[in-house]
Write a protein that holds these residues in place. Structure first.
Motif, PDB file in Angstrom:
ATOM      1  N   VAL A  24      62.477  26.979  36.715  1.00 30.97           N
ATOM      2  CA  VAL A  24      63.458  26.978  37.798  1.00 30.97           C
ATOM      3  C   VAL A  24      64.411  28.153  37.716  1.00 30.97           C
ATOM      4  O   VAL A  24      64.824  28.702  38.727  1.00 30.97           O
ATOM      5  N   ARG A  25      64.753  28.565  36.498  1.00 27.97           N
ATOM      6  CA  ARG A  25      65.675  29.682  36.365  1.00 27.97           C
ATOM      7  C   ARG A  25      65.050  30.987  36.846  1.00 27.97           C
ATOM      8  O   ARG A  25      65.735  31.882  37.328  1.00 27.97           O
ATOM      9  N   ARG A  26      63.737  31.122  36.699  1.00 34.05           N
ATOM     10  CA  ARG A  26      63.079  32.397  36.978  1.00 34.05           C
ATOM     11  C   ARG A  26      62.372  32.446  38.331  1.00 34.05           C
ATOM     12  O   ARG A  26      62.069  33.513  38.822  1.00 34.05           O
ATOM     13  N   MET A  27      62.048  31.273  38.900  1.00 34.80           N
ATOM     14  CA  MET A  27      61.175  31.264  40.058  1.00 34.80           C
ATOM     15  C   MET A  27      61.663  30.257  41.083  1.00 34.80           C
ATOM     16  O   MET A  27      62.421  29.347  40.778  1.00 34.80           O
ATOM     17  N   MET A  28      61.183  30.415  42.299  1.00 40.17           N
ATOM     18  CA  MET A  28      61.397  29.429  43.339  1.00 40.17           C
ATOM     19  C   MET A  28      60.095  28.678  43.557  1.00 40.17           C
ATOM     20  O   MET A  28      59.006  29.254  43.475  1.00 40.17           O
ATOM     21  N   PRO A  29      60.176  27.374  43.844  1.00 45.14           N
ATOM     22  CA  PRO A  29      58.944  26.608  44.026  1.00 45.14           C
ATOM     23  C   PRO A  29      58.242  26.961  45.322  1.00 45.14           C
ATOM     24  O   PRO A  29      58.853  27.386  46.300  1.00 45.14           O
ATOM     25  N   ARG A  30      56.931  26.789  45.320  1.00 45.14           N
ATOM     26  CA  ARG A  30      56.107  26.961  46.506  1.00 45.14           C
ATOM     27  C   ARG A  30      55.428  25.630  46.806  1.00 45.14           C
ATOM     28  O   ARG A  30      54.927  24.955  45.900  1.00 45.14           O
ATOM     29  N   PHE A  31      55.409  25.255  48.074  1.00 42.74           N
ATOM     30  CA  PHE A  31      54.790  24.001  48.461  1.00 42.74           C
ATOM     31  C   PHE A  31      53.719  24.255  49.516  1.00 42.74           C
ATOM     32  O   PHE A  31      53.971  24.153  50.717  1.00 42.74           O
ATOM     33  N   PRO A  32      52.510  24.628  49.107  1.00 43.32           N
ATOM     34  CA  PRO A  32      51.445  24.815  50.092  1.00 43.32           C
ATOM     35  C   PRO A  32      51.098  23.494  50.761  1.00 43.32           C
ATOM     36  O   PRO A  32      51.405  22.412  50.232  1.00 43.32           O
ATOM     37  N   GLU A  33      50.454  23.570  51.923  1.00 45.88           N
ATOM     38  CA  GLU A  33      50.155  22.332  52.650  1.00 45.88           C
ATOM     39  C   GLU A  33      49.269  21.413  51.823  1.00 45.88           C
ATOM     40  O   GLU A  33      49.469  20.201  51.817  1.00 45.88           O
ATOM     41  N   GLN A  34      48.305  21.979  51.104  1.00 44.09           N
ATOM     42  CA  GLN A  34      47.456  21.148  50.260  1.00 44.09           C
ATOM     43  C   GLN A  34      47.646  21.533  48.799  1.00 44.09           C
ATOM     44  O   GLN A  34      47.175  22.562  48.343  1.00 44.09           O
ATOM     45  N   LEU A  35      48.371  20.707  48.081  1.00 45.92           N
ATOM     46  CA  LEU A  35      48.653  20.955  46.667  1.00 45.92           C
ATOM     47  C   LEU A  35      47.481  20.580  45.773  1.00 45.92           C
ATOM     48  O   LEU A  35      47.242  21.209  44.737  1.00 45.92           O
ATOM     49  N   PHE A  36      46.740  19.552  46.155  1.00 45.17           N
ATOM     50  CA  PHE A  36      45.865  18.878  45.205  1.00 45.17           C
ATOM     51  C   PHE A  36      44.387  19.077  45.525  1.00 45.17           C
ATOM     52  O   PHE A  36      43.998  19.180  46.691  1.00 45.17           O
ATOM     53  N   VAL A  37      43.577  19.094  44.467  1.00 44.74           N
ATOM     54  CA  VAL A  37      42.136  19.093  44.672  1.00 44.74           C
ATOM     55  C   VAL A  37      41.718  17.713  45.180  1.00 44.74           C
ATOM     56  O   VAL A  37      42.396  16.706  44.946  1.00 44.74           O
ATOM     57  N   GLN A  38      40.604  17.675  45.868  1.00 44.82           N
ATOM     58  CA  GLN A  38      40.076  16.404  46.357  1.00 44.82           C
ATOM     59  C   GLN A  38      39.704  15.516  45.170  1.00 44.82           C
ATOM     60  O   GLN A  38      38.961  15.930  44.279  1.00 44.82           O
ATOM     61  N   PRO A  39      40.234  14.291  45.086  1.00 40.05           N
ATOM     62  CA  PRO A  39      39.833  13.403  43.991  1.00 40.05           C
ATOM     63  C   PRO A  39      38.330  13.197  43.980  1.00 40.05           C
ATOM     64  O   PRO A  39      37.695  13.086  45.034  1.00 40.05           O
ATOM     65  N   LEU A 344      51.983  22.946  39.782  1.00 40.09           N
ATOM     66  CA  LEU A 344      51.384  23.457  41.009  1.00 40.09           C
ATOM     67  C   LEU A 344      52.378  24.194  41.892  1.00 40.09           C
ATOM     68  O   LEU A 344      51.984  24.821  42.872  1.00 40.09           O
ATOM     69  N   PHE A 345      53.672  24.128  41.551  1.00 43.28           N
ATOM     70  CA  PHE A 345      54.711  24.672  42.424  1.00 43.28           C
ATOM     71  C   PHE A 345      55.099  26.105  42.102  1.00 43.28           C
ATOM     72  O   PHE A 345      55.748  26.769  42.908  1.00 43.28           O
ATOM     73  N   TYR A 346      54.789  26.581  40.898  1.00 39.16           N
ATOM     74  CA  TYR A 346      55.336  27.838  40.409  1.00 39.16           C
ATOM     75  C   TYR A 346      54.244  28.784  39.909  1.00 39.16           C
ATOM     76  O   TYR A 346      53.200  28.346  39.432  1.00 39.16           O
ATOM     77  N   LYS A 347      54.514  30.066  39.984  1.00 38.55           N
ATOM     78  CA  LYS A 347      53.628  31.051  39.369  1.00 38.55           C
ATOM     79  C   LYS A 347      53.628  30.848  37.861  1.00 38.55           C
ATOM     80  O   LYS A 347      54.620  30.409  37.281  1.00 38.55           O
TER      81      LYS A 347
END
Length: 406
Positions: A24-39, A344-347
């Motif tokens: 959090v100190r170094r980066m901002m989160p990213r929220f793509p529309e699809q975060l997750f792989v298909q179960p 999944l939110f950060y580089k």
């Protein structure tokens, strides 16, 4: 939402979530529309929520004597395929501390359909109780809750109010804690860590264990009473798991509640009496491989080393005193956040493995463990040393025969 709460988590857990703070100190989160792989399991996934009040307990985080403890859960479960569009990752942004952060997170979608009918096949499903990390939320490990549901588990994730991000109940009622505040920082890192751990051990940890046991009571009602889960939850096959503080809660439940047959701890420092007496139930601990000493200035490293040795000793003592089987897995190239959706939110830095690879390993071991101890399906993954995953270091002590399939 993210900066404020992670700062709290760093103060509270001091060491085991320091990498979370670096995100959090170094980066901002990213929220793509699809975060997750298909179960990859054979079932479609549904999700729904429940809100319950424990009339036998006062709300410990407020001074109002008329308040009673409320618990919200989100359930992921095998569902009839098709139906409505898949659910948003965050259903109600206003429920949590930062509306702007919540709105950003709510743009992402899951693979679960909200309020989908329960799958018609499969009989009664084993139940897994999930506990989130301290200062986080019931949906912060959707990568594993929806994935396990696709393999035929009903996963009940608990929101532990007071040590989470909630500012409202789902019905819009404000939640404003005015007591049980964290110890103030003194500037002495070692002393602050010990004070925080003591506060977490008592009073916070017993509250979480009581929340989970109350939820187990409510699960019995879901299985018994008219509703979508009537007759569809196997109360003889209940496990618990969790991330961080929630992982510690899961392990303690195996010692405190006979309904919990097995537990998996996703990178959680242990708390509670289990550190002094162990457990009779099988447990699995998964760990990150971050060298925390290197994250601190040289002059602070002796204290860090001492504190990390304390947590390692608690792990070791718990395993030594436990009569049940135990498994210990360390995943190279991971840190604490990799056992949650945060990965999944950060580089990621070049030292860390891909987030989805980390989740693949975590899910594989978690599913194999519960399949073996709740379904009686022996897993070669739990007997392979070295691990077939090159990133994983695997150790185990097996004392009991694998239970027969029911």
């Amino acid at each position: 939402m993210w900066k404020k709460v992670v700062k709290i988590a760093i103060v509270v857990l001091a060491l085991v979530v320091v990498a979370l703070g670096l995100y959090v100190r170094r980066m901002m989160p990213r929220f793509p529309e699809q975060l997750f792989v298909q179960p990859s399991g054979p079932y479609a996934v549904g999700t729904r929520e429940y809100s319950w009040t424990d009339s036998s307990r006062a709300e410990p985080y407020t001074k109002d004597p008329s308040d009673h403890r409320r618990v919200v859960v989100q359930v992921w479960y095998p569902a009839v395929p098709g139906g409505a569009d898949t659910a948003r990752y965050l259903l109600r942004p206003d429920e949590f501390a930062s509306r702007s952060g919540g709105r950003a997170a709510s743009k992402s979608k899951t693979h679960a359909v909200l309020n989908a009918p329960v799958a018609e096949s499969g009989g009664a499903f084993p139940v897994l109780v999930y506990n989130h990390g301290g200062a986080w939320t019931r949906w912060s490990a959707t990568f594993t809750t929806q994935w396990l549901a696709s393999y035929g588990y009903a996963v009940v994730s608990i929101e532990h109010f007071g040590f989470n991000q909630t500012v409202k109940y789902p019905d819009g009622t404000p939640f404003a804690p005015d007591t049980l505040t964290m110890p103030k920082e003194t500037g002495d890192g070692r002393a602050d860590a010990l004070a925080s751990w003591a506060f977490l051990d008592d009073p916070v940890f017993p509250i979480w264990v009581a929340d989970a046991r109350f939820v187990l009571d409510q699960i019995e009602g879901l299985a018994r009473d008219p509703g979508p889960f009537q007759g569809r939850l196997d109360l003889d096959r209940i496990g618990a798991f969790g991330w961080s503080f929630g992982g510690a809660t899961a392990v303690q439940l195996t010692a405190d509640d006979p309904r919990v047959k097995a537990a998996v701890d996703h990178d959680g420092q242990l708390f509670g009496a289990v550190r002094e007496r162990g457990t009779t139930r099988p447990i699995m601990q998964l760990h990150n491989a971050t060298d925390y000493e290197k994250l601190y200035p040289e002059k602070q490293r002796p204290a860090v080393r001492e504190l990390m040795a304390m947590t390692a000793a608690w792990d070791s003592t718990t395993r030594e005193l436990s009569s049940g089987d135990w498994y210990n897995v360390t995943i190279a190239g991971t840190d604490h956040g990799d056992f949650s959706d945060l990965a999944l939110f950060y580089k990621r830095s070049k030292e860390r493995i891909d987030a989805r690879r980390a989740h693949e390993i975590i899910n594989a071991y978690t599913l194999a463990f519960f399949d073996q101890y709740l379904r009686g399906q022996p897993s070669t993954l739990l007997s392979e040393e070295p691990s077939p995953f090159s990133e994983a270091t695997f150790r185990a002590r097996i004392r009991t025969p694998v239970p027969a399939a029911p």
